[in-house]
Design a protein around this motif. Structure first.
Motif, PDB file in Angstrom:
ATOM      1  N   LEU A  81       0.829  -1.207   0.000  1.00 48.80           N
ATOM      2  CA  LEU A  81       0.000   0.000   0.000  1.00 48.80           C
ATOM      3  C   LEU A  81       0.861   1.252   0.000  1.00 48.80           C
ATOM      4  O   LEU A  81       1.995   1.232   0.481  1.00 48.80           O
ATOM      5  CB  LEU A  81      -0.888   0.030   1.248  1.00 48.80           C
ATOM      6  CG  LEU A  81      -1.867  -1.123   1.468  1.00 48.80           C
ATOM      7  CD1 LEU A  81      -2.464  -1.025   2.858  1.00 48.80           C
ATOM      8  CD2 LEU A  81      -2.951  -1.109   0.413  1.00 48.80           C
ATOM      9  N   PRO A  82       0.313   2.369  -0.483  1.00 47.26           N
ATOM     10  CA  PRO A  82       1.031   3.647  -0.409  1.00 47.26           C
ATOM     11  C   PRO A  82       0.883   4.339   0.944  1.00 47.26           C
ATOM     12  O   PRO A  82       1.405   5.442   1.135  1.00 47.26           O
ATOM     13  CB  PRO A  82       0.391   4.476  -1.522  1.00 47.26           C
ATOM     14  CG  PRO A  82      -0.981   3.924  -1.652  1.00 47.26           C
ATOM     15  CD  PRO A  82      -0.878   2.452  -1.347  1.00 47.26           C
ATOM     16  N   ILE A  83       0.132   3.743   1.884  1.00 50.62           N
ATOM     17  CA  ILE A  83       0.008   4.268   3.241  1.00 50.62           C
ATOM     18  C   ILE A  83       0.282   3.136   4.231  1.00 50.62           C
ATOM     19  O   ILE A  83       0.314   1.965   3.864  1.00 50.62           O
ATOM     20  CB  ILE A  83      -1.390   4.876   3.522  1.00 50.62           C
ATOM     21  CG1 ILE A  83      -2.472   3.795   3.469  1.00 50.62           C
ATOM     22  CG2 ILE A  83      -1.700   6.005   2.551  1.00 50.62           C
ATOM     23  CD1 ILE A  83      -3.839   4.282   3.923  1.00 50.62           C
ATOM     24  N   ARG A  84       0.462   3.518   5.498  1.00 44.63           N
ATOM     25  CA  ARG A  84       0.663   2.523   6.556  1.00 44.63           C
ATOM     26  C   ARG A  84      -0.682   2.039   7.058  1.00 44.63           C
ATOM     27  O   ARG A  84      -1.583   2.839   7.331  1.00 44.63           O
ATOM     28  CB  ARG A  84       1.462   3.135   7.704  1.00 44.63           C
ATOM     29  CG  ARG A  84       1.610   2.217   8.909  1.00 44.63           C
ATOM     30  CD  ARG A  84       2.486   2.856   9.979  1.00 44.63           C
ATOM     31  NE  ARG A  84       2.475   2.063  11.198  1.00 44.63           N
ATOM     32  CZ  ARG A  84       2.020   2.484  12.376  1.00 44.63           C
ATOM     33  NH1 ARG A  84       1.556   3.725  12.490  1.00 44.63           N
ATOM     34  NH2 ARG A  84       2.050   1.699  13.434  1.00 44.63           N
ATOM     35  N   ASN A  85      -0.825   0.709   7.214  1.00 46.51           N
ATOM     36  CA  ASN A  85      -2.038   0.128   7.759  1.00 46.51           C
ATOM     37  C   ASN A  85      -1.769  -0.292   9.199  1.00 46.51           C
ATOM     38  O   ASN A  85      -1.084  -1.276   9.458  1.00 46.51           O
ATOM     39  CB  ASN A  85      -2.470  -1.073   6.922  1.00 46.51           C
ATOM     40  CG  ASN A  85      -3.750  -1.706   7.437  1.00 46.51           C
ATOM     41  OD1 ASN A  85      -4.431  -1.155   8.300  1.00 46.51           O
ATOM     42  ND2 ASN A  85      -4.096  -2.871   6.904  1.00 46.51           N
ATOM     43  N   GLY A 103      -7.734   6.190  -0.835  1.00 54.70           N
ATOM     44  CA  GLY A 103      -8.290   7.272  -1.642  1.00 54.70           C
ATOM     45  C   GLY A 103      -8.320   8.586  -0.892  1.00 54.70           C
ATOM     46  O   GLY A 103      -7.995   9.644  -1.448  1.00 54.70           O
ATOM     47  N   ALA A 104      -8.699   8.550   0.382  1.00 54.30           N
ATOM     48  CA  ALA A 104      -8.747   9.769   1.186  1.00 54.30           C
ATOM     49  C   ALA A 104      -7.352  10.356   1.364  1.00 54.30           C
ATOM     50  O   ALA A 104      -7.162  11.575   1.304  1.00 54.30           O
ATOM     51  CB  ALA A 104      -9.374   9.465   2.544  1.00 54.30           C
ATOM     52  N   ASN A 110      -1.359  15.009   3.621  1.00 56.30           N
ATOM     53  CA  ASN A 110      -0.889  15.612   4.878  1.00 56.30           C
ATOM     54  C   ASN A 110      -2.021  16.175   5.729  1.00 56.30           C
ATOM     55  O   ASN A 110      -1.828  17.137   6.474  1.00 56.30           O
ATOM     56  CB  ASN A 110       0.133  16.714   4.594  1.00 56.30           C
ATOM     57  CG  ASN A 110       1.319  16.210   3.796  1.00 56.30           C
ATOM     58  OD1 ASN A 110       1.875  15.153   4.100  1.00 56.30           O
ATOM     59  ND2 ASN A 110       1.694  16.944   2.754  1.00 56.30           N
ATOM     60  N   ALA A 111      -3.205  15.588   5.617  1.00 58.87           N
ATOM     61  CA  ALA A 111      -4.360  16.086   6.374  1.00 58.87           C
ATOM     62  C   ALA A 111      -5.071  14.928   7.069  1.00 58.87           C
ATOM     63  O   ALA A 111      -5.243  13.850   6.497  1.00 58.87           O
ATOM     64  CB  ALA A 111      -5.336  16.799   5.435  1.00 58.87           C
ATOM     65  N   ASP A 112      -5.481  15.157   8.319  1.00 57.22           N
ATOM     66  CA  ASP A 112      -6.305  14.173   9.020  1.00 57.22           C
ATOM     67  C   ASP A 112      -7.684  14.116   8.372  1.00 57.22           C
ATOM     68  O   ASP A 112      -8.299  15.154   8.108  1.00 57.22           O
ATOM     69  CB  ASP A 112      -6.462  14.563  10.495  1.00 57.22           C
ATOM     70  CG  ASP A 112      -5.171  14.438  11.274  1.00 57.22           C
ATOM     71  OD1 ASP A 112      -4.265  13.727  10.806  1.00 57.22           O
ATOM     72  OD2 ASP A 112      -5.070  15.050  12.352  1.00 57.22           O
ATOM     73  N   THR A 113      -8.166  12.895   8.154  1.00 60.53           N
ATOM     74  CA  THR A 113      -9.435  12.735   7.445  1.00 60.53           C
ATOM     75  C   THR A 113     -10.291  11.675   8.111  1.00 60.53           C
ATOM     76  O   THR A 113      -9.805  10.597   8.465  1.00 60.53           O
ATOM     77  CB  THR A 113      -9.208  12.333   5.978  1.00 60.53           C
ATOM     78  OG1 THR A 113      -8.393  13.323   5.340  1.00 60.53           O
ATOM     79  CG2 THR A 113     -10.528  12.220   5.225  1.00 60.53           C
ATOM     80  N   TRP A 126     -10.708   6.581  10.342  1.00 61.96           N
ATOM     81  CA  TRP A 126      -9.810   7.707  10.511  1.00 61.96           C
ATOM     82  C   TRP A 126      -8.473   7.435   9.831  1.00 61.96           C
ATOM     83  O   TRP A 126      -7.853   6.391  10.036  1.00 61.96           O
ATOM     84  CB  TRP A 126      -9.579   7.992  11.994  1.00 61.96           C
ATOM     85  CG  TRP A 126      -8.603   9.100  12.267  1.00 61.96           C
ATOM     86  CD1 TRP A 126      -8.559  10.315  11.650  1.00 61.96           C
ATOM     87  CD2 TRP A 126      -7.526   9.091  13.205  1.00 61.96           C
ATOM     88  NE1 TRP A 126      -7.529  11.071  12.161  1.00 61.96           N
ATOM     89  CE2 TRP A 126      -6.879  10.341  13.121  1.00 61.96           C
ATOM     90  CE3 TRP A 126      -7.059   8.155  14.124  1.00 61.96           C
ATOM     91  CZ2 TRP A 126      -5.783  10.674  13.905  1.00 61.96           C
ATOM     92  CZ3 TRP A 126      -5.969   8.485  14.903  1.00 61.96           C
ATOM     93  CH2 TRP A 126      -5.344   9.727  14.790  1.00 61.96           C
ATOM     94  N   VAL A 127      -8.041   8.416   9.006  1.00 60.14           N
ATOM     95  CA  VAL A 127      -6.723   8.399   8.380  1.00 60.14           C
ATOM     96  C   VAL A 127      -5.933   9.573   8.937  1.00 60.14           C
ATOM     97  O   VAL A 127      -6.350  10.727   8.818  1.00 60.14           O
ATOM     98  CB  VAL A 127      -6.821   8.510   6.842  1.00 60.14           C
ATOM     99  CG1 VAL A 127      -5.428   8.489   6.218  1.00 60.14           C
ATOM    100  CG2 VAL A 127      -7.669   7.370   6.281  1.00 60.14           C
ATOM    101  N   GLU A 128      -4.796   9.278   9.545  1.00 59.45           N
ATOM    102  CA  GLU A 128      -3.979  10.312  10.172  1.00 59.45           C
ATOM    103  C   GLU A 128      -2.974  10.887   9.177  1.00 59.45           C
ATOM    104  O   GLU A 128      -2.129  10.170   8.637  1.00 59.45           O
ATOM    105  CB  GLU A 128      -3.220   9.739  11.366  1.00 59.45           C
ATOM    106  CG  GLU A 128      -2.346  10.755  12.081  1.00 59.45           C
ATOM    107  CD  GLU A 128      -1.500  10.123  13.167  1.00 59.45           C
ATOM    108  OE1 GLU A 128      -0.919  10.881  13.963  1.00 59.45           O
ATOM    109  OE2 GLU A 128      -1.399   8.881  13.204  1.00 59.45           O
ATOM    110  N   GLY A 129      -3.108  12.175   8.926  1.00 62.34           N
ATOM    111  CA  GLY A 129      -2.108  12.893   8.142  1.00 62.34           C
ATOM    112  C   GLY A 129      -1.780  12.307   6.798  1.00 62.34           C
ATOM    113  O   GLY A 129      -0.668  12.445   6.312  1.00 62.34           O
TER     114      GLY A 129
END
Length: 247
Positions: A81-85, A103-104, A110-113, A126-129
């Motif tokens: 993945l391009p993000i940490r799970n 996607g978010a 660089n934004a909390d979503t 929740w996605v952190e940063g």
């Protein structure tokens, strides 16, 4: 580069066709055979298949017949993945939740979503940063709530969703049907607004993305600024495939 994304869901399946990163076509799909015809018409270079209801092998095998490049079966526990799970049990994590998180993160760098996916279930994640997915909550969706009241009681009727999703729902039901509508619809809205308030209390700069089949019902009833992105899961699947193809 043309990419085909396929999201097999609980109540519906969808595909998306991306051309150089832009979503150009999306629609519902019912069967593997129907998807194969779509792929033959679109001629994508690569494809990705995700499912929350059945193994993706049959769909991927059929697509491989007409897709010259990679056909990726998205598995939350193992697919890069391009993000940490940071989810504690990735093997039980729904592919749609993780794809929506990717996607978010792509759409709000660089934004909390906070992601609200309102469909068969009401999922709040929740996605952190834009770099870490932490998880969230899962609750019954609107139709499941109506169905549960009817199924697990002797006399309560089965109530359908209102035809006009924008019409006000009276807080006080003047009869049994009205009371059920108020309890399910107003109760779900209050629940989701409460989740938004709780997350914003912890993360003041939080942004909220709304997706899912019931987004049109919730959007005018939620607090604060809400970004409505119906194709969030497809966007996330596209980014996951690009991440793997580029690697």
């Amino acid at each position: 580069m043309r990419i085909l994304t396929v999201d097999i869901g609980n109540t519906a399946s969808k595909y998306g066709c991306f051309e150089n990163g832009v979503l150009h076509e999306t629609a519902a799909v019912q069967t593997v055979e129907q998807l194969l015809h779509i792929a033959e018409r679109l001629q994508p270079r690569h494809a990705i298949v995700s499912s929350v209801v059945e193994p993706t092998t049959a769909w991927a095998t059929e697509l491989q017949r007409v897709v010259p490049g990679q056909v990726l079966e998205f598995l939350p526990a193992t697919t890069p993945l391009p993000i940490r799970n940071a989810y504690g049990t990735p093997q039980t994590l729904g592919a749609d939740r993780l794809a929506a998180a990717v996607g978010a993160a792509w759409l709000r760098p660089n934004a909390d979503t906070l992601i609200l996916d309102v469909g068969t279930a009401i999922k709040c994640d929740w996605v952190e940063g834009s770099h870490t997915f932490w998880g969230g909550s899962i609750a019954p969706g609107l139709r499941l709530r109506f169905q549960a009241l009817h199924t697990f009681t002797e006399r309560l009727p089965l109530i359908e969703m209102p035809a006009d999703l924008g019409a006000p729902v009276p807080l006080t039901g003047a009869d049994t049907q009205g009371a059920i509508r108020s309890g399910v619809l107003n109760g779900a809205v209050a629940e989701v607004n409460g989740l938004i308030d709780s997350y914003r209390a912890q993360h003041p700069n939080l942004g909220v993305i709304l997706a899912g089949g019931d987004a049109n019902f919730f959007q005018p009833r939620l607090k604060g600024r809400i970004f409505v992105i119906p194709e969030l899961v497809l966007i996330g699947l596209h980014r996951i495939l690009v991440h793997n193809v580029e690697e």
